[in-house]
Design a protein around this motif. Structure first.
Motif, PDB file in Angstrom:
ATOM      1  N   UNK A   1       0.813  -1.225   0.000  1.00 53.07           N
ATOM      2  CA  UNK A   1       0.000   0.000   0.000  1.00 53.07           C
ATOM      3  C   UNK A   1       0.845   1.273   0.000  1.00 53.07           C
ATOM      4  N   UNK A   2       0.294   2.323  -0.575  1.00 53.63           N
ATOM      5  CA  UNK A   2       0.855   3.675  -0.464  1.00 53.63           C
ATOM      6  C   UNK A   2      -0.138   4.464   0.378  1.00 53.63           C
ATOM      7  N   UNK A   3       0.276   4.861   1.580  1.00 58.20           N
ATOM      8  CA  UNK A   3      -0.633   5.510   2.526  1.00 58.20           C
ATOM      9  C   UNK A   3      -0.204   6.958   2.739  1.00 58.20           C
ATOM     10  N   UNK A   4      -0.936   7.922   2.143  1.00 59.91           N
ATOM     11  CA  UNK A   4      -0.586   9.334   2.322  1.00 59.91           C
ATOM     12  C   UNK A   4      -1.225   9.907   3.582  1.00 59.91           C
ATOM     13  N   UNK A   5      -0.475  10.735   4.294  1.00 65.70           N
ATOM     14  CA  UNK A   5      -0.954  11.383   5.517  1.00 65.70           C
ATOM     15  C   UNK A   5      -0.578  12.860   5.443  1.00 65.70           C
TER      16      UNK A   5
ATOM     17  N   UNK B   1       4.550   1.864   1.630  1.00 66.23           N
ATOM     18  CA  UNK B   1       5.152   3.173   1.877  1.00 66.23           C
ATOM     19  C   UNK B   1       4.190   4.061   2.642  1.00 66.23           C
ATOM     20  N   UNK B   2       4.692   4.715   3.688  1.00 70.64           N
ATOM     21  CA  UNK B   2       3.941   5.721   4.431  1.00 70.64           C
ATOM     22  C   UNK B   2       4.456   7.088   4.008  1.00 70.64           C
ATOM     23  N   UNK B   3       3.569   7.907   3.431  1.00 69.27           N
ATOM     24  CA  UNK B   3       3.964   9.233   2.971  1.00 69.27           C
ATOM     25  C   UNK B   3       3.471  10.281   3.956  1.00 69.27           C
TER      26      UNK B   3
ATOM     27  N   UNK C   1       8.334   1.673   4.689  1.00 67.58           N
ATOM     28  CA  UNK C   1       9.276   2.693   4.237  1.00 67.58           C
ATOM     29  C   UNK C   1       8.612   4.049   4.391  1.00 67.58           C
ATOM     30  N   UNK C   2       9.318   5.001   4.984  1.00 67.08           N
ATOM     31  CA  UNK C   2       8.757   6.322   5.217  1.00 67.08           C
ATOM     32  C   UNK C   2       9.344   7.323   4.227  1.00 67.08           C
ATOM     33  N   UNK C   3       8.437   7.996   3.524  1.00 69.34           N
ATOM     34  CA  UNK C   3       8.799   9.112   2.645  1.00 69.34           C
ATOM     35  C   UNK C   3       8.116  10.346   3.219  1.00 69.34           C
TER      36      UNK C   3
END
Length: 454
Positions: free
Chosen positions: A194-198, A238-240, A278-280
């Motif tokens: 997953x790509x999780x935007x915050x 990835x956690x954005x 992974x944190x971006x």
């Protein structure tokens, strides 16, 4: 007329709402259980789903929101609740709900909400932001533009994607930082996850910890069941963390522990959960200056800034503007509108302090005010001085060939855009500046084709 699925475990509520919705000409299917809702969604297409939050003493409505958006991604979901709270709203919106309705609801209010929901459904395909347009293109491995600076960005993103380290994306507002984060994810071995935007600026400080790390049942009043946090939701992907500079210092400490140990502890729990994330992160602030000012932890800054990616402003790559304009015109429904060389030159020379987002807004306004077959080059000079107040009278309307409603919409859009610009595209703060409620602000943004920064 809309095809509406209504879910509530109380028969009298279903009957009253069905009659109200039917009086507006809508076709209503009413059911009593979440299982029936899933079956109906798998068998029939709906425009709107209205679901109760509390059923059988549990917040089953949130699960229905998630399942409905999973089965029919374009359906509009409204949450019906007598227990509305800030936390419920955040959770519902995060899982795809369009809005929530507080019981008891009047017939007029219900009709207005359905009308807004259907309007949003109609405009959503044509008012996607350029970041979304570009994100679609990026799945094919291309960035819009051939300037040297964008080529360097493309190369840095490709290199960052291959290495499973934290990435810090910097750049002015509107330069496409979320796009860069999505590209890092899509081009990495984690693209199956997953790509999780915050958006760190959009979460109330008192909800930050429970949103990021989750909580266990009984952790606080209203915690009726366990909840998975956003960090856990990004497990394997990835956690954005957008606008990381707005994260409270206390949460920065907890995030540092996640980066060091790859473990999270839900609020109210004594046990840690192993995660693979992974944190971006991204920011439009100077984090080094924020560190010096004591607003950002130095140790967290160095943990995040392993692979830096800087998104250039449009002023640094003006040669890319024609290609961006063409992409935007197609997305805004103006693919057949003529743009003269002189008009394109003027667009390329605009200050564009808001970068891609400002260019998008400018083109939308030009399309709205110009004739159908060509952009009006003279309007560009007018837009360069947005604070100038033109004389508005009946002769003005007649000369321009526009109605009062159209003129009022132009004024409304200018004020809403100004409020968003002053608050760095934060709809909550912009609503306060305009003296209106957040729900009214969100409705106006959807009506006018504006989007809050993600």
């Amino acid at each position: 007329m809309a095809n509406i699925l209504l879910l509530d475990d109380e028969a009298n509520v279903r009957e009253v709402l069905s009659l109200s919705l039917g009086s507006f000409g809508h076709d209503v299917t009413s059911i009593a259980t979440p299982n029936e809702a899933v079956q109906m969604l798998e068998q029939q297409t709906f425009d709107v789903v209205i679901t109760d939050l509390r059923m059988d003493g549990e917040d089953k409505g949130l699960d229905v929101v998630r399942q409905a958006k999973s089965i029919q991604p374009h359906v509009i979901v409204l949450l019906l609740t007598a227990y509305a709270s800030a936390e419920t709203a955040v959770e519902a919106m995060r899982n795809g709900a369009f809005d929530y309705i507080t019981k008891p609801v009047s017939r007029t209010e219900l009709g207005d909400i359905i009308e807004r929901a259907l309007a949003a459904k109609d405009i959503s395909p044509t008012h996607q932001s350029l970041e979304e347009t570009m994100a679609t293109a990026e799945t094919k491995g291309t960035l819009i533009g051939d300037s040297h600076v964008i080529q360097r960005v493309r190369d840095r993103i490709q290199r960052a994607a291959k290495r499973d380290f934290t990435v810090l994306i910097t750049g002015e507002s509107g330069t496409g930082k979320e796009l860069a984060a999505r590209l890092v994810h899509e081009q990495s071995p984690r693209n199956h996850g997953p790509f999780v935007p915050v958006h760190c600026g959009a979460i109330p400080e008192n909800l930050f910890e429970s949103e990021l790390f989750g909580y266990v049942k009984g952790a606080f009043t209203g915690a009726d069941s366990d909840k998975t946090g956003l960090v856990e939701s990004a497990d394997g992907g990835t956690l954005f963390l957008d606008e990381i500079g707005e994260m409270p210092l206390l949460i920065q400490v907890k995030l540092l522990r996640v980066l060091q140990d790859m473990r999270v502890r839900r609020v109210g729990s004594e046990h840690e959960i192993q995660v693979d994330v992974r944190i971006v992160a991204a920011t439009n602030r100077n984090l080094e200056a924020e560190v010096q000012a004591g607003n950002f932890r130095e140790d967290l800054f160095y943990r995040l800034n392993v692979i830096p990616v800087h998104m250039p402003s449009l002023r640094q790559r003006r040669e890319d503007i024609p290609a961006l304009v063409q992409a935007l015109m197609q997305r805004c429904g103006g693919r057949n509108v003529f743009i003269s060389d002189a008009c394109m030159q003027k667009l390329s020379n605009l200050p564009l302090a808001g970068n891609v987002r400002e260019l998008e807004n400018t083109l939308q306004r030009l399309l709205a005010l110009s004739d159908d077959d060509a952009l009006d080059i003279h309007l560009i000079d007018e837009l360069q001085n947005p604070n100038a107040t033109p004389e508005i009278n009946l002769n003005h309307l007649q000369e321009q060939g526009i109605s009062l409603d159209t003129q009022l919409e132009h004024i409304e859009k200018a004020l809403v855009e100004e409020a968003l610009a002053q608050t760095k595209n934060n709809a909550t703060q912009a609503a306060k500046h305009l003296g209106i409620s957040f729900r009214s602000m969100r409705y106006r943004m959807q009506k006018l084709g504006l989007k809050e920064e993600k």
